[in-house]
Design an enzyme around this catalytic site. Sequence first.
Site, PDB file in Angstrom:
ATOM      1  N   CYS A  51       0.400  -7.908  -3.078  1.00  0.00           N
ATOM      2  CA  CYS A  51       0.722  -9.177  -3.708  1.00  0.00           C
ATOM      3  C   CYS A  51       0.946 -10.238  -2.638  1.00  0.00           C
ATOM      4  O   CYS A  51       1.601  -9.997  -1.631  1.00  0.00           O
ATOM      5  CB  CYS A  51       1.963  -9.142  -4.587  1.00  0.00           C
ATOM      6  SG  CYS A  51       1.818  -8.020  -5.973  1.00  0.00           S
ATOM      7  N   ARG A  95      -4.091  -9.242   0.183  1.00  0.00           N
ATOM      8  CA  ARG A  95      -2.851  -8.538  -0.165  1.00  0.00           C
ATOM      9  C   ARG A  95      -2.871  -7.963  -1.573  1.00  0.00           C
ATOM     10  O   ARG A  95      -1.942  -7.264  -1.984  1.00  0.00           O
ATOM     11  CB  ARG A  95      -1.660  -9.495  -0.045  1.00  0.00           C
ATOM     12  CG  ARG A  95      -1.467 -10.054   1.327  1.00  0.00           C
ATOM     13  CD  ARG A  95      -0.265 -10.961   1.364  1.00  0.00           C
ATOM     14  NE  ARG A  95       0.970 -10.241   1.138  1.00  0.00           N
ATOM     15  CZ  ARG A  95       1.683  -9.658   2.087  1.00  0.00           C
ATOM     16  NH1 ARG A  95       1.294  -9.702   3.326  1.00  0.00           N
ATOM     17  NH2 ARG A  95       2.806  -9.024   1.795  1.00  0.00           N
ATOM     18  N   TRP A  99      -1.312  -7.243  -6.885  1.00  0.00           N
ATOM     19  CA  TRP A  99      -1.707  -5.838  -6.772  1.00  0.00           C
ATOM     20  C   TRP A  99      -0.743  -5.118  -7.694  1.00  0.00           C
ATOM     21  O   TRP A  99       0.442  -4.985  -7.400  1.00  0.00           O
ATOM     22  CB  TRP A  99      -1.564  -5.354  -5.336  1.00  0.00           C
ATOM     23  CG  TRP A  99      -2.084  -3.978  -5.101  1.00  0.00           C
ATOM     24  CD1 TRP A  99      -3.362  -3.626  -4.805  1.00  0.00           C
ATOM     25  CD2 TRP A  99      -1.334  -2.757  -5.123  1.00  0.00           C
ATOM     26  NE1 TRP A  99      -3.455  -2.259  -4.645  1.00  0.00           N
ATOM     27  CE2 TRP A  99      -2.233  -1.704  -4.835  1.00  0.00           C
ATOM     28  CE3 TRP A  99       0.011  -2.437  -5.365  1.00  0.00           C
ATOM     29  CZ2 TRP A  99      -1.834  -0.363  -4.777  1.00  0.00           C
ATOM     30  CZ3 TRP A  99       0.398  -1.116  -5.306  1.00  0.00           C
ATOM     31  CH2 TRP A  99      -0.515  -0.101  -5.012  1.00  0.00           C
ATOM     32  N   ASN A 144       6.642 -10.446  -4.891  1.00  0.00           N
ATOM     33  CA  ASN A 144       5.966  -9.363  -4.174  1.00  0.00           C
ATOM     34  C   ASN A 144       7.008  -8.278  -3.957  1.00  0.00           C
ATOM     35  O   ASN A 144       8.023  -8.526  -3.314  1.00  0.00           O
ATOM     36  CB  ASN A 144       5.441  -9.896  -2.826  1.00  0.00           C
ATOM     37  CG  ASN A 144       5.001  -8.788  -1.888  1.00  0.00           C
ATOM     38  OD1 ASN A 144       4.579  -7.730  -2.331  1.00  0.00           O
ATOM     39  ND2 ASN A 144       5.090  -9.029  -0.603  1.00  0.00           N
ATOM     40  N   GLY A 145       6.763  -7.088  -4.518  1.00  0.00           N
ATOM     41  CA  GLY A 145       7.725  -5.994  -4.362  1.00  0.00           C
ATOM     42  C   GLY A 145       7.920  -5.258  -5.672  1.00  0.00           C
ATOM     43  O   GLY A 145       7.116  -5.404  -6.604  1.00  0.00           O
ATOM     44  N   GLU A 179     -10.833   9.324  10.716  1.00  0.00           N
ATOM     45  CA  GLU A 179     -10.911   7.870  10.559  1.00  0.00           C
ATOM     46  C   GLU A 179     -12.282   7.453  10.009  1.00  0.00           C
ATOM     47  O   GLU A 179     -12.371   6.565   9.159  1.00  0.00           O
ATOM     48  CB  GLU A 179     -10.600   7.206  11.907  1.00  0.00           C
ATOM     49  CG  GLU A 179     -10.720   5.695  11.948  1.00  0.00           C
ATOM     50  CD  GLU A 179      -9.813   4.949  10.981  1.00  0.00           C
ATOM     51  OE1 GLU A 179      -8.933   5.559  10.357  1.00  0.00           O
ATOM     52  OE2 GLU A 179     -10.013   3.734  10.831  1.00  0.00           O
ATOM     53  N   LYS A 207     -12.750   5.409   6.553  1.00  0.00           N
ATOM     54  CA  LYS A 207     -13.480   4.133   6.471  1.00  0.00           C
ATOM     55  C   LYS A 207     -14.528   4.216   5.364  1.00  0.00           C
ATOM     56  O   LYS A 207     -14.644   3.325   4.539  1.00  0.00           O
ATOM     57  CB  LYS A 207     -14.196   3.797   7.788  1.00  0.00           C
ATOM     58  CG  LYS A 207     -13.367   3.306   8.922  1.00  0.00           C
ATOM     59  CD  LYS A 207     -12.738   1.951   8.740  1.00  0.00           C
ATOM     60  CE  LYS A 207     -11.421   2.022   8.030  1.00  0.00           C
ATOM     61  NZ  LYS A 207     -10.225   2.261   8.761  1.00  0.00           N
ATOM     62  N   GLU A 216     -12.941   4.446   1.724  1.00  0.00           N
ATOM     63  CA  GLU A 216     -12.198   3.297   1.194  1.00  0.00           C
ATOM     64  C   GLU A 216     -13.092   2.091   0.916  1.00  0.00           C
ATOM     65  O   GLU A 216     -12.819   1.335  -0.002  1.00  0.00           O
ATOM     66  CB  GLU A 216     -10.993   2.922   2.055  1.00  0.00           C
ATOM     67  CG  GLU A 216     -11.280   2.250   3.358  1.00  0.00           C
ATOM     68  CD  GLU A 216     -10.003   1.852   4.102  1.00  0.00           C
ATOM     69  OE1 GLU A 216      -9.015   1.474   3.472  1.00  0.00           O
ATOM     70  OE2 GLU A 216     -10.025   1.916   5.344  1.00  0.00           O
ATOM     71  N   HIS A 270     -13.907  27.981   8.088  1.00  0.00           N
ATOM     72  CA  HIS A 270     -12.812  28.627   7.348  1.00  0.00           C
ATOM     73  C   HIS A 270     -12.746  28.152   5.898  1.00  0.00           C
ATOM     74  O   HIS A 270     -11.712  28.295   5.258  1.00  0.00           O
ATOM     75  CB  HIS A 270     -11.479  28.370   8.064  1.00  0.00           C
ATOM     76  CG  HIS A 270     -11.435  28.958   9.440  1.00  0.00           C
ATOM     77  ND1 HIS A 270     -11.374  30.310   9.667  1.00  0.00           N
ATOM     78  CD2 HIS A 270     -11.498  28.373  10.666  1.00  0.00           C
ATOM     79  CE1 HIS A 270     -11.370  30.550  10.973  1.00  0.00           C
ATOM     80  NE2 HIS A 270     -11.458  29.379  11.602  1.00  0.00           N
ATOM     81  N   LYS A 279      -4.367  -4.855   1.666  1.00  0.00           N
ATOM     82  CA  LYS A 279      -4.264  -4.736   3.113  1.00  0.00           C
ATOM     83  C   LYS A 279      -2.900  -4.227   3.567  1.00  0.00           C
ATOM     84  O   LYS A 279      -2.804  -3.323   4.372  1.00  0.00           O
ATOM     85  CB  LYS A 279      -4.539  -6.107   3.730  1.00  0.00           C
ATOM     86  CG  LYS A 279      -4.445  -6.149   5.232  1.00  0.00           C
ATOM     87  CD  LYS A 279      -5.624  -5.449   5.847  1.00  0.00           C
ATOM     88  CE  LYS A 279      -5.560  -5.406   7.356  1.00  0.00           C
ATOM     89  NZ  LYS A 279      -6.456  -4.382   7.879  1.00  0.00           N
TER      90      LYS A 279
END
Length: 610
Positions: A2, A27, A75, A101-102, A483, A487, A490, A506, A605
């Site tokens: 947010c 955000r 968000w 935001n929160g 990583e 990438k 996402e 395994h 983000k």
Amino acid sequence: MCGIVGYVGRKDAESVLTVGLQKLEYRGYDSAGIALLSSGEIEVRKKAGRIHDLINSLSSYPLPKAHIGIAHTRWATHGRVCDSNAHPHISQRGLFAVVHNGIIDNYSLLKERLQSEGYSFSSETDTEVIANLLEYHYLKEGNLLEAVLKAVKELDGSFALAILFKEDPNLIIGVRKDSPLVVGLGEGENILASDPVAVLPHTKKVVYLNDGEIVFVRKEGVEFYDFSGRRIEKEVKVLEYDEEDAEKGPYPHFMLKEIYEQPRVIRANLERYVRDRRPVMLRDLNLRKLLLNKNRILVVAAGTSFHAGIVGKYLLETYAHTPVEVEYSSEFSSRKLATDSRTLVIAISQSGETADTIDGLRYAKKHGLEVLAIVNRPESTIARESDYVIYTNAGIEVGVASTKAYVAQVLVLTLLALELGHVKGHIDDKELERLLDDMAGLPNQVEKVLALDSHIAHIAERIYKSTNVVFLGRGINYPTALEGALKLKEVSYIHAIGYAAGEMKHGPLALVDNKLPVVVINPRSSVYELTVSSTHEVVSRGGKVISVITEGDKRMAELSAFSIYVPSVPEPLTPIITIVPLQLLAYHSAVLRGVDPDKPRNLAKSVTVR
Ligand code: AGP
């Protein structure tokens, strides 16, 4: 998570706020809304969807002209993604509009209480409770500051708020607890935002709010209070960024721009942390003493920063001989710690605002542990609350997928490991100088990898329709596999897993068939031969190998359907080189699948919720 922005001044508030929202869109981007105060009335427009959907809707349902307002990009946490749950939320009698935001943990209790006082609710959000709570206290107290203080004291959870008050056409109230908030100080105008990027177009002079602080923002000036209502003085800082840092420039996406910025970011860190062929991070004698006194390191981080932490583990153990454990910050704070005062916690974070990592840092401090932060954003919560900070100097990273910040983290960890190893006498001058000379060549080596962009785009054309991709790496490039997989998944939504190459046999080897692309990261290194064997195991079961290998490596090339050649660098520096083609592979796969890599679904983000 947010983004909030508030403006008061002489300009057209709607255009300032929509530009601010666009800057903060990274955000959160599932809904957006604006509230303006005009002719004594609060007018709200809000909409599920992207910010451009909100802007389009304003042409058919325009807002009145105004010079004050607040806005939000969401968000979702509490309540579905729909118009009514979008912010701003208005109190029942229309006295307050709030963007948040929160998360308010005790919102259902507060809601029940307000309902018993006659308040009704038109959304499923926790934020509407704040608007009504403010109104409830204001109607009881008749004093605005008192009402704000009473309301915030009742809220459990995290919140950055921007509040519009119908009875004062020259006032925005900002409140901060555990979610970031900054005020930009302009000439005859002031702007409140979650992140300085929204302030930059107007001013470079800012004041960061700390937890438990309130700001009254008027066009002529700002006043700060703590949660007990005491006036406080705050330091004005000057932003070091330029507006272009938060612009895409000629690039179609921030992710691509940021991938291409990596040579510059490496140079910036080498300039800052190396002088006369010596790393200088530990010239800070307190930091040197701190590291020399510790016999164990716990890294806490999330996502990409966690992967950088694993690279750091390999390097710190190899060069500094200090045992390192790397832990997800979301796991760290919920377990008993078997630590003592000689354990150092290193918190790694690009944003410095990741709630899980902030919790990890606070948990460590509660247990008497010292914390060193490796952080990109100065003035972030993690930077401010840690005992020591090393900055990664990557500049503003806007793309949701972290790229240049990762390379900067790995570079800084490499320098730290080398310097500590040298100070402890585990590396001699010669070895140190040799590695630093090699590091000086990294910006050019990364440029060479970037020149492979169209070759990598061509490989992406072969994999973008796949449903699964496996990434394999060993030793210091095991985290590169993790990583690379993160990438790809996402930004392109292709399911991808990163695996330690030797672990494949395994279990995961069962996944291999002639449809499965397997990316093998195997530059020349001490584990090269072992990884060649793992590649054979994949190829003999029909797997299609895409290899990231050192220039001239014919053996791996023969096993591969596609090879990406990276320049030869010493083993400890390979993670900086090998991740770059994987970032490009993810980027091109996303674009081919029609996904905006800067705004992948469900993500944001800066993850400021737990
Ligand atoms: C990386 O591409 C991510 N989107 C994400 O995993 C990120 O690295 C994570 O949320 C941690 O963020 P931080 O570095 O800002 O703490």
